[in-house]
Design a protein around this motif. Structure first.
Motif, PDB file in Angstrom:
ATOM      1  N   UNK A   1      -5.962 -11.748   5.837  1.00  0.00           N
ATOM      2  CA  UNK A   1      -5.889 -10.725   4.782  1.00  0.00           C
ATOM      3  C   UNK A   1      -5.203  -9.463   5.286  1.00  0.00           C
ATOM      4  N   UNK A   2      -4.357  -8.872   4.428  1.00  0.00           N
ATOM      5  CA  UNK A   2      -3.643  -7.661   4.838  1.00  0.00           C
ATOM      6  C   UNK A   2      -3.779  -6.524   3.827  1.00  0.00           C
ATOM      7  N   UNK A   3      -4.553  -6.735   2.742  1.00  0.00           N
ATOM      8  CA  UNK A   3      -4.782  -5.668   1.775  1.00  0.00           C
ATOM      9  C   UNK A   3      -3.630  -5.418   0.828  1.00  0.00           C
ATOM     10  N   UNK A   4      -2.626  -6.297   0.839  1.00  0.00           N
ATOM     11  CA  UNK A   4      -1.413  -6.053   0.061  1.00  0.00           C
ATOM     12  C   UNK A   4      -1.132  -7.183  -0.921  1.00  0.00           C
ATOM     13  N   UNK A   5      -0.272  -6.872  -1.884  1.00  0.00           N
ATOM     14  CA  UNK A   5       0.311  -7.893  -2.746  1.00  0.00           C
ATOM     15  C   UNK A   5       1.605  -8.354  -2.093  1.00  0.00           C
TER      16      UNK A   5
ATOM     17  N   UNK B   1      -2.128 -12.018  -4.397  1.00  0.00           N
ATOM     18  CA  UNK B   1      -2.898 -10.798  -4.553  1.00  0.00           C
ATOM     19  C   UNK B   1      -3.627 -10.385  -3.286  1.00  0.00           C
ATOM     20  N   UNK B   2      -3.979  -9.112  -3.212  1.00  0.00           N
ATOM     21  CA  UNK B   2      -4.778  -8.624  -2.090  1.00  0.00           C
ATOM     22  C   UNK B   2      -6.145  -9.293  -2.110  1.00  0.00           C
TER      23      UNK B   2
ATOM     24  N   UNK C   1       3.213  -1.010  -5.805  1.00  0.00           N
ATOM     25  CA  UNK C   1       4.596  -1.467  -5.981  1.00  0.00           C
ATOM     26  C   UNK C   1       4.705  -2.715  -6.849  1.00  0.00           C
ATOM     27  N   UNK C   2       3.657  -3.549  -6.895  1.00  0.00           N
ATOM     28  CA  UNK C   2       3.767  -4.762  -7.712  1.00  0.00           C
ATOM     29  C   UNK C   2       3.868  -4.411  -9.197  1.00  0.00           C
ATOM     30  N   UNK C   3       3.165  -3.368  -9.613  1.00  0.00           N
ATOM     31  CA  UNK C   3       3.251  -2.934 -11.013  1.00  0.00           C
ATOM     32  C   UNK C   3       4.620  -2.331 -11.288  1.00  0.00           C
TER      33      UNK C   3
ATOM     34  N   UNK D   1      -0.208  -5.817 -12.633  1.00  0.00           N
ATOM     35  CA  UNK D   1      -1.199  -4.947 -12.010  1.00  0.00           C
ATOM     36  C   UNK D   1      -1.934  -5.700 -10.903  1.00  0.00           C
ATOM     37  N   UNK D   2      -2.138  -5.073  -9.738  1.00  0.00           N
ATOM     38  CA  UNK D   2      -2.828  -5.745  -8.630  1.00  0.00           C
ATOM     39  C   UNK D   2      -4.192  -6.307  -8.996  1.00  0.00           C
TER      40      UNK D   2
END
Length: 257
Positions: free
Chosen positions: A45-49, A67-68, A92-94, A100-101
């Motif tokens: 896991x890296x907390x990012x999208x 997803x995160x 940034x994904x939005x 939306x994340x």
């Protein structure tokens, strides 16, 4: 710990300056044809999208939005497969994709073939980079307050102190950060801290797991072990043994780490 004779390789690449507010890193995971027919890969896991594409024998076979997540996800990969992608910054994904994340937190969702990312990925990471640079021309960077919060939490500052420094209440930070990442601030910071510990371990910057844990901001190795068990459902030693089967190239971390 880096071993060049391994058939499985993971590496990361920094974005060009125009993309840096939107993309934390580009990455590539590859298996050469001498690998076993199929492996189950555990994603740290890296907390990012992440926007990711899978190629088999050089042919694009799918594009996904990852997803995160707080819990490690697993994927099945086959010999000769390469997976490339972009790890996006909070929000940034939005901005880039219109998703939306929170909609995709903890999941992997396939993008339709009509999506612009399919055409971009036909040329691999080079094509994705060009497409992203074209898309940001008229876009504002993601929320600057959330970017500042993420940078401060990556540096190890407590969430409450970060909120106060940004003139937000803890509840306001919670709401805005959750919307931007799909994770609450404290959960995000736990995931990132653990990722930094594993980076320090696999790159050899830490001589053992205890030192890796301390260098990433864990109070002690017991805390690190509990968080590892929570995220992977494995012991720290078991995760280390798995990561040792991967040839790690350059890995991107914030400059203040």
């Amino acid at each position: 710990m880096i071993k060049s004779d391994m058939p499985v390789r993971y590496e990361e690449f920094p974005p060009d300056p125009p993309l840096a507010p939107f993309v934390e890193a580009f990455w590539q995971f590859s298996l050469d044809p001498s690998d076993p027919d199929r492996i189950v890969h555990t994603i740290v896991p890296d907390g990012s999208v992440s926007l990711a594409a899978s190629f088999w024998s050089g042919r694009l076979v799918g594009v996904e939005l990852v997803g995160a997540a707080e819990i490690a996800q697993t994927v099945q990969l086959v010999q000769g497969m390469t997976v490339v992608g972009a790890r996006l910054r909070p929000g940034a994904s939005l901005t880039l994709i219109g998703i939306a994340p929170l909609q995709i937190a903890g999941t992997m969702q396939s993008l339709p073939q009509s999506h612009w990312a399919f055409a971009a990925f036909e040329r691999g990471l080079e094509g994705l980079t060009a497409a992203l640079e074209a898309r940001i021309g008229d876009l504002s960077p993601p929320d600057a307050v959330i970017a500042a919060a993420a940078q401060a939490m990556d540096a190890g500052r407590p969430v409450a102190a970060v909120a106060a420094a940004l003139g937000l209440s803890p509840r306001q930070l919670q709401r805005r950060f959750l919307a931007a990442t799909g994770l609450a601030p404290k959960a995000w910071q736990r995931v990132r801290r653990q990722r930094f510990a594993w980076i320090n371990h696999v790159t050899g910057d830490a001589t053992n797991l205890t030192q890796a844990a301390y260098s990433a901001g864990f109070a002690d190795s017991a805390h690190f072990s509990r968080e590892t068990r929570r995220s992977f459902h494995l012991s720290a030693g078991e995760v280390a043994a798995y990561l040792a089967t991967i040839d790690h190239g350059p890995l991107q971390t914030p400059s203040d780490r």
